[in-house]
Scaffold this active site. Structure first.
Site, short mmCIF file in Angstrom:
data_model
loop_
_atom_site.label_atom_id
_atom_site.label_comp_id
_atom_site.label_asym_id
_atom_site.label_seq_id
_atom_site.Cartn_x
_atom_site.Cartn_y
_atom_site.Cartn_z
N CYS A 142 33.22 -54.68 -46.58
CA CYS A 142 34.56 -54.16 -46.30
C CYS A 142 35.30 -54.94 -45.21
CB CYS A 142 34.45 -52.69 -45.92
SG CYS A 142 33.37 -51.74 -47.03
N HIS A 201 41.52 -51.80 -44.63
CA HIS A 201 40.61 -51.71 -45.76
C HIS A 201 40.89 -50.43 -46.53
CE1 HIS A 201 37.10 -51.37 -48.23
NE2 HIS A 201 36.58 -50.40 -47.51
N ASN A 244 38.20 -48.73 -54.48
CA ASN A 244 37.70 -49.49 -53.34
C ASN A 244 37.02 -50.75 -53.87
OD1 ASN A 244 36.19 -50.54 -51.21
ND2 ASN A 244 35.62 -48.56 -50.39
#
Length: 335
Positions: free
Chosen positions: A114, A262, A292
């Site tokens: 991430c 993020h 994601n």
């Protein structure tokens, strides 16, 4: 020499997993419940024969074609992935050949999730401003869905696959990337782990990842995430990171035109926005149609912000990544 983000674009696999698909498989989870918990409506899934090098190559080609960039001009390639095709060779070597980059091009992988985009751009900035090269192609690519047990609905609702390509080039003017800060807390490595498929069994690091304890039949990878741990970690480190970035860049919050973090999930992002006191119009979210995508969420969001006219030349944008590792990092970029 001064490094800047010169161009960015992304690529997504064709196959889509919608909330309707998930609700059909898990009737106890409604479409509305999935959307309200995650802010995600659909996510793209790599095909059985589609891997990170394929997505990375497609993202690179899209950037070259869309921005009229000559592959022969690329001097260095960084591929950020936690789902490489092979233990060896590196994915970057495969992508260098497929993209037709010169054999004089440096090429290396970094394995971060991430926060990976921030770390990769930090390395690119160092390569350029130390005079080693004048440009770096940074590609983020992950196929996390291949790690996920199909019966683990908690993570299937969140993750999607994708890749993004960013050209970092010498600006020759004032500093365009400033205030870079990093952070690592390996004590949290157990919070997000693929316990199977590597050389060491992950149950030793995270006993909760054992598939028997999770009432699952192993598929060979069985990604495990401790959602509350990740959430609490994020709420703890992000505000202090924002302060550190601003201080290092010599700026205040009022100097930032846009925040692109993020894209973990909408619930977490909204908590962060409120905790930081950032107006909604200065806090960009783009994950409803992507999920994601790990290392690619920030460059995907940047591309969308630019296409939608939210991100314009001359604006100061704060980028901040955080998650698996545990790892975090951020900086301010002048667009």
């Amino acid at each position: 020499m001064s490094a800047r983000i010169a161009a960015v674009d992304y690529y997504l696999p064709e196959s889509v997993l919608s909330n309707e698909d998930l609700a059909a498989q898990f009737p106890e989870w409604s479409v509305e419940k999935i959307a309200s918990k995650t802010g995600i409506h659909r996510r793209h899934i790599s095909g059985p024969d589609e891997f990170s090098s394929d997505l990375a190559t497609a993202a690179g080609r899209r950037l070259f074609e869309g921005r009229d960039i000559d592959p022969a001009s690329i001097e260095y390639l960084i591929v950020c992935t936690q789902s490489p095709d092979y233990y060896l060779p590196s994915t970057a070597c495969i992508v260098q050949e497929r993209l037709g980059l010169p054999t004089s091009t440096g090429a290396t992988d970094i394995t971060l999730g991430c926060s990976g985009y921030i770390y990769a751009l930090g390395l690119a900035k160092g390569l350029i401003e130390s005079g080693q090269v004048s440009n770096v192609l940074v590609i983020t690519a992950d196929t996390y869905t291949k790690f996920i047990n199909p019966l683990d609905k908690s993570v299937r609702t969140i993750f999607g696959d994708g890749a993004a390509a960013t050209l970092v080039a010498d600006d020759g003017n004032a500093e365009s990337i400033s205030g870079i800060t990093y952070g690592t807390n390996g004590a949290g490595a157990k919070s997000l782990i693929v316990p199977h498929g590597g050389l060491r069994a992950g149950e030793g690091l995270q006993p909760k990842s054992d598939v028997t304890a999770r009432a699952l039949e192993s598929t060979g990878y069985d990604l495990y995430m401790d959602g509350p741990d990740i959430f609490n970690f994020t709420l703890d480190v992000v505000p202090s990171s924002v302060d550190a970035i601003l201080a290092k860049a010599g700026l205040t919050g009022e100097d930032i035109d846009l925040y692109v973090f993020h894209q973990a999930n909408a619930f977490m992002l909204e908590h962060l926005r409120k905790k930081l006191g950032v107006p909604a119009e200065k806090f960009f979210v783009a994950l409803a149609d992507f999920g994601n995508t790990v290392s690619s969420t920030i460059p995907i969001a940047l591309t969308e912000a630019e296409r939608q006219g939210v991100l314009k030349p001359g604006m100061r944008v704060m980028l901040l990544g955080f998650g698996v590792g545990l790892s975090w990092g951020g900086f301010v970029a002048t667009w």
